[in-house]
Design an enzyme around this catalytic site. Structure first.
Site, PDB file in Angstrom:
ATOM      1  N   ASN A  16       0.865  -1.189   0.000  1.00  0.00           N
ATOM      2  CA  ASN A  16       0.000   0.000   0.000  1.00  0.00           C
ATOM      3  C   ASN A  16       0.901   1.238   0.000  1.00  0.00           C
ATOM      4  O   ASN A  16       1.479   1.582   1.015  1.00  0.00           O
ATOM      5  CB  ASN A  16      -0.880  -0.055   1.257  1.00  0.00           C
ATOM      6  CG  ASN A  16      -1.680   1.218   1.479  1.00  0.00           C
ATOM      7  OD1 ASN A  16      -1.806   2.049   0.572  1.00  0.00           O
ATOM      8  ND2 ASN A  16      -2.212   1.380   2.680  1.00  0.00           N
ATOM      9  N   TRP A  17       0.983   1.882  -1.159  1.00  0.00           N
ATOM     10  CA  TRP A  17       1.886   3.038  -1.278  1.00  0.00           C
ATOM     11  C   TRP A  17       1.350   4.269  -0.546  1.00  0.00           C
ATOM     12  O   TRP A  17       2.058   5.243  -0.372  1.00  0.00           O
ATOM     13  CB  TRP A  17       2.092   3.397  -2.751  1.00  0.00           C
ATOM     14  CG  TRP A  17       2.867   2.387  -3.548  1.00  0.00           C
ATOM     15  CD1 TRP A  17       3.379   1.191  -3.113  1.00  0.00           C
ATOM     16  CD2 TRP A  17       3.228   2.504  -4.933  1.00  0.00           C
ATOM     17  NE1 TRP A  17       4.032   0.561  -4.137  1.00  0.00           N
ATOM     18  CE2 TRP A  17       3.951   1.350  -5.271  1.00  0.00           C
ATOM     19  CE3 TRP A  17       2.994   3.466  -5.912  1.00  0.00           C
ATOM     20  CZ2 TRP A  17       4.460   1.136  -6.560  1.00  0.00           C
ATOM     21  CZ3 TRP A  17       3.493   3.259  -7.186  1.00  0.00           C
ATOM     22  CH2 TRP A  17       4.232   2.105  -7.510  1.00  0.00           C
ATOM     23  N   LYS A  18       0.071   4.282  -0.198  1.00  0.00           N
ATOM     24  CA  LYS A  18      -0.571   5.457   0.390  1.00  0.00           C
ATOM     25  C   LYS A  18      -0.371   6.667  -0.537  1.00  0.00           C
ATOM     26  O   LYS A  18      -0.278   6.479  -1.748  1.00  0.00           O
ATOM     27  CB  LYS A  18      -0.047   5.701   1.808  1.00  0.00           C
ATOM     28  CG  LYS A  18      -0.143   4.420   2.652  1.00  0.00           C
ATOM     29  CD  LYS A  18       0.063   4.628   4.109  1.00  0.00           C
ATOM     30  CE  LYS A  18      -0.082   3.289   4.827  1.00  0.00           C
ATOM     31  NZ  LYS A  18      -0.001   3.397   6.264  1.00  0.00           N
ATOM     32  N   GLU A 110      -6.767   4.727   7.914  1.00  0.00           N
ATOM     33  CA  GLU A 110      -6.587   6.164   7.639  1.00  0.00           C
ATOM     34  C   GLU A 110      -7.850   6.754   7.001  1.00  0.00           C
ATOM     35  O   GLU A 110      -8.173   7.926   7.221  1.00  0.00           O
ATOM     36  CB  GLU A 110      -5.346   6.368   6.763  1.00  0.00           C
ATOM     37  CG  GLU A 110      -4.075   6.123   7.584  1.00  0.00           C
ATOM     38  CD  GLU A 110      -2.906   5.544   6.824  1.00  0.00           C
ATOM     39  OE1 GLU A 110      -2.895   5.607   5.588  1.00  0.00           O
ATOM     40  OE2 GLU A 110      -1.981   5.016   7.493  1.00  0.00           O
ATOM     41  N   GLU A 180      -5.409  -5.017  10.582  1.00  0.00           N
ATOM     42  CA  GLU A 180      -4.354  -4.036  10.822  1.00  0.00           C
ATOM     43  C   GLU A 180      -4.610  -3.308  12.138  1.00  0.00           C
ATOM     44  O   GLU A 180      -5.405  -2.363  12.181  1.00  0.00           O
ATOM     45  CB  GLU A 180      -4.333  -3.001   9.693  1.00  0.00           C
ATOM     46  CG  GLU A 180      -4.016  -3.576   8.340  1.00  0.00           C
ATOM     47  CD  GLU A 180      -3.457  -2.512   7.404  1.00  0.00           C
ATOM     48  OE1 GLU A 180      -2.354  -2.727   6.895  1.00  0.00           O
ATOM     49  OE2 GLU A 180      -4.094  -1.473   7.213  1.00  0.00           O
ATOM     50  N   GLY A 247       2.808  -1.137   4.244  1.00  0.00           N
ATOM     51  CA  GLY A 247       2.826   0.280   3.906  1.00  0.00           C
ATOM     52  C   GLY A 247       4.243   0.737   3.585  1.00  0.00           C
ATOM     53  O   GLY A 247       4.768   0.492   2.502  1.00  0.00           O
ATOM     54  N   GLY A 248       4.873   1.380   4.553  1.00  0.00           N
ATOM     55  CA  GLY A 248       6.180   2.012   4.358  1.00  0.00           C
ATOM     56  C   GLY A 248       7.199   1.132   3.644  1.00  0.00           C
ATOM     57  O   GLY A 248       7.893   1.589   2.720  1.00  0.00           O
TER      58      GLY A 248
END
Ligand code: PGA
Length: 265
Positions: A16-18, A110, A180, A247-248
């Site tokens: 998930n690149w956000k 988010e 999550e 994510g990161g």
């Protein structure tokens, strides 16, 4: 072989690149990821991989992945609950399906936190994704205060009931649920493998009770929250953990390639 594959489920490692990377940068990362995976002799029968990218990157990523027949798929991070019309700024499931998105994340914490999305909204989005022929990655997870109270399992199961309302057993079996814990997202604070297994196992039991054993044996349940190359092997050891929402670490092609090929270590 990963534990989950012994149960007939292929792990799904989704990045998930956000809100990171413009379409030019996206092309660079997708190419680097493909090269790195080939260095690691990645076998997509052992674990599937996907990049979950900003809307503005989808067309570029699609062209690269389809044009070069890269061994992973792609998806979007959100979708509208509406089909079309006067909803400025929204993107419909049909638009994402037309771009061949395989997955759409719905209900990320988010979105829940900054955009007030409730289980009911997340459920409506999941149904739109399914109706358009794509696979939803439906997120659930507790905040820190719930974890501290020790009520995280019933809390998450309540979310599961809400987000899966109205789905058929076959639709649930084909979906992906991402557990999550909010306190572990982007914090470096990773849930222990036992924490991840505890909740993923409880989710599968709930799916079995509500939708039947067949749906429960097929649905893929991911863990997400500070997954890195250094902890993914232990997290994936849980028999009910069928993948990771990353994510990161998915923004670093070397790190993400090592996460995707966890099965080889
Ligand atoms: P993280 O994010 O890996 O950076 O903790 C996970 C997610 O939000 O999906």
């Amino acid at each position: 072989m990963a534990r989950t594959q012994l149960m007939g489920r292929t792990p799904l490692m989704a990045g998930n690149w956000k809100m990171n990377l413009n379409h030019v940068e996206a092309a660079g990362l997708v190419q680097k990821l493909a090269w790195t995976l080939s260095d690691y002799r990645y076998d997509n029968a052992k674990a599937q991989a996907a990049v979950i990218v900003p809307f503005t990157d989808i067309r570029t990523v699609q062209n690269l992945i389809e044009g070069d027949k890269l061994p992973f798929t792609f998806g979007a991070q959100d979708v509208s609950v509406h089909d079309s019309g006067a909803y400025t700024g929204e993107v419909s499931a049909a638009m994402l399906a037309k771009l061949n998105c395989a997955y759409v994340v719905v209900g990320h914490s988010e979105r829940r936190e900054y955009h007030g999305e409730t289980d009911q909204v997340v459920n409506a989005k999941a149904l739109k994704v399914i109706a358009a022929g794509m696979t939803p990655i439906i997120c659930v997870g507790e905040r820190l205060e719930i974890r501290k109270e020790g009520t995280h399992v019933p809390y998450v199961l309540g979310q599961v009931d809400g987000v899966l309302a109205g789905l058929t057993p076959a639709q649930v079996g084909a979906a992906v649920i991402a557990y999550e814990p909010v306190w572990a997202i982007g914090t470096g604070e990773v849930a222990t493998p036992e924490d991840a297994q505890e909740v993923c196992g409880a989710i599968r039991e709930r799916v079995s009770a509500s939708f039947g054993a067949d749906a429960a044996s097929k649905v893929r349940i991911q863990y997400g929250g500070s997954v890195k190359a250094g902890n993914v092997v232990d997290i994936m050891a849980g028999p009910d953990v069928d993948g990771a929402l990353v994510g990161g670490a998915s923004l670093d092609p070397e790190e993400f390639a090592r996460i995707i090929t966890f099965y080889a270590r």
